[in-house]
Design an enzyme around this catalytic site. Structure first.
Site, PDB file in Angstrom:
ATOM      1  CD  GLU A 177      -9.662  13.756  50.911  1.00 47.23           C
ATOM      2  OE1 GLU A 177      -9.722  14.359  50.064  1.00 47.23           O
ATOM      3  OE2 GLU A 177      -8.653  14.913  52.338  1.00 47.23           O
ATOM      4  CE  LYS A 219      -5.990  13.816  50.442  1.00 46.76           C
ATOM      5  NZ  LYS A 219      -5.469  14.672  49.734  1.00 46.76           N
TER       6      LYS A 219
HETATM    7  P1  13P Z   1      -4.440  18.614  54.250  1.00 53.24           P
HETATM    8  O1  13P Z   1      -3.291  17.847  54.104  1.00 53.24           O
HETATM    9  O2  13P Z   1      -4.160  19.916  54.232  1.00 53.24           O
HETATM   10  O3  13P Z   1      -5.063  18.182  55.742  1.00 53.24           O
HETATM   11  O4  13P Z   1      -5.192  18.588  52.721  1.00 53.24           O
HETATM   12  C1  13P Z   1      -5.349  17.537  51.982  1.00 53.24           C
HETATM   13  C2  13P Z   1      -6.741  17.699  51.344  1.00 53.24           C
HETATM   14  O5  13P Z   1      -6.243  17.384  49.995  1.00 53.24           O
HETATM   15  C3  13P Z   1      -8.004  17.733  51.802  1.00 53.24           C
HETATM   16  O6  13P Z   1      -8.670  17.220  51.449  1.00 53.24           O
END
Ligand code: 13P
Length: 342
Positions: A177, A219
């Protein structure tokens, strides 16, 4: 590394019309969310809240996996059932956040690098034994005057790739991510440029660390104008810019992209995902789905407010958002669904 096992887990996580529920807030972040509702940040409250989400009846029909914080993976329900068992019984694969947070990047004011590699091999082995089958590591990229720097792209991509390699060694599917933050007044083109550079660098590092791309999930943040930008973009523009960015930087061997919501409204996060899945009938190489925290949880927290009498309505609020996003993951979301809250 058993490539087949990793690919099978990724496939289950990306099953048609399913996405991920992120409930991996650290204890202090959970406290901040609770504070808005006057809920005390106690272990019991955190357990009751997470248990109500994860045991929502039928959650597994639209949510394939949930990302937990260390404390949550170790918890038991009121009747003594370990959380991972309760989740599997509800059709939800247990996942775990393994980074230890974004810290200031030395020599680079306003930029962050995510930590957590030290001792990660041992932690992953323990998490696997406890039932976790996928993991998450979040890097943070900030857009601003003269940033991101080359050092920020490089340090974060390198850490993500080393994390991913360790996960795969442990039989755990890494969710990688790199979040490009929504803060700022930049336009959508600037977000596109930064996101493309972030992802290009990330995949170069993943290849260098010999990460098996069919056994990971990206992600990503959507390509959006900054929150303070003078001109906001419409739904189609966001969907097109995000897809263009993915085509420019994400290999087709990656099985899926699960987007974060990043501070978008609940309905926008759903509408953007839906629009992407409608372009060319969703014919792109990747499954495009959701991995939302705020955009899935917020209505549930709103309904619960720390009161056991509200558990059912909180679960219904979560299930409603999960179903809307499940429809969006298929490109079949109809905003009229928003009125069908149980
Ligand atoms: P949000 O969908 O609130 O952005 O959070 C996703 C997430 O896992 C952030 O690391």
């Amino acid at each position: 590394m058993d490539k087949q096992t990793l690919e099978d887990i990724a496939r289950r996580l990306l099953a048609d019309g399913k996405g991920l529920l992120a409930i991996d807030e650290s204890t202090p972040t959970c406290g901040k969310r609770f504070e808005d509702y006057g809920i005390d940040n106690t272990e019991d409250n955190r357990r009751d809240y997470r248990a109500l989400l994860l045991s929502a009846p039928g959650l597994g029909e639209s949510v394939s996996g949930a990302i937990l914080y260390d404390e949550t993976l170790r918890m038991k329900t009121a009747d003594g059932t370990p959380f991972p068992t309760m989740m599997n019984d509800n059709g939800v694969i247990p996942g775990i956040k393994v980074d230890t947070g974004a810290k200031d990047l030395a020599g680079h004011p306003s930029e962050k690098v995510t930590e957590g590699l030290d001792g990660l091999r041992d932690r992953l082995a323990e998490y696997h034994a406890m039932g976790a089958r996928f993991a998450k590591w979040r890097a943070v990229i900030t857009i601003g005057d003269g940033i991101p720097s080359a050092a920020c792209y490089a340090a974060n991509a390198h850490a993500l790739a080393r994390y991913a390699a360790l996960c795969q060694e442990a039989g755990i599917v890494p969710i990688v991510e790199p979040e490009v933050l929504l803060d700022g007044d930049h336009d959508i083109d600037r977000c596109h440029d930064v996101t493309e550079k972030t992802l290009t660098r990330l995949f170069a590092e993943l290849r260098e660390q010999q990460v098996h791309l069919p056994g990971l999930i990206l992600k990503a943040s959507m390509v959006l104008p900054g929150k303070q930008a003078a001109r906001q973009a419409d739904v189609r523009e966001v969907a097109q810019a995000t897809l263009r960015c993915l085509y420019a930087s994400v290999p087709a061997s990656v099985p899926g992209v699960a987007f974060l919501s990043g501070g978008q409204s609940n309905e926008s996060a759903t509408a953007h995902l839906d629009a992407m899945n409608r372009i060319d009938g969703g014919a792109g190489p990747w499954t495009l789905t959701f991995s939302y925290a705020r955009a899935l949880q917020q209505p549930a927290l709103d309904a619960w407010r720390g009161d056991a009498a509200n558990v059912e309505s909180a679960q219904n609020a979560l299930l409603h958002r999960a179903r809307c996003n499940s429809a969006a993951a298929r490109g079949q979301y109809d905003p009229a669904q928003e009125r069908q809250v149980a």
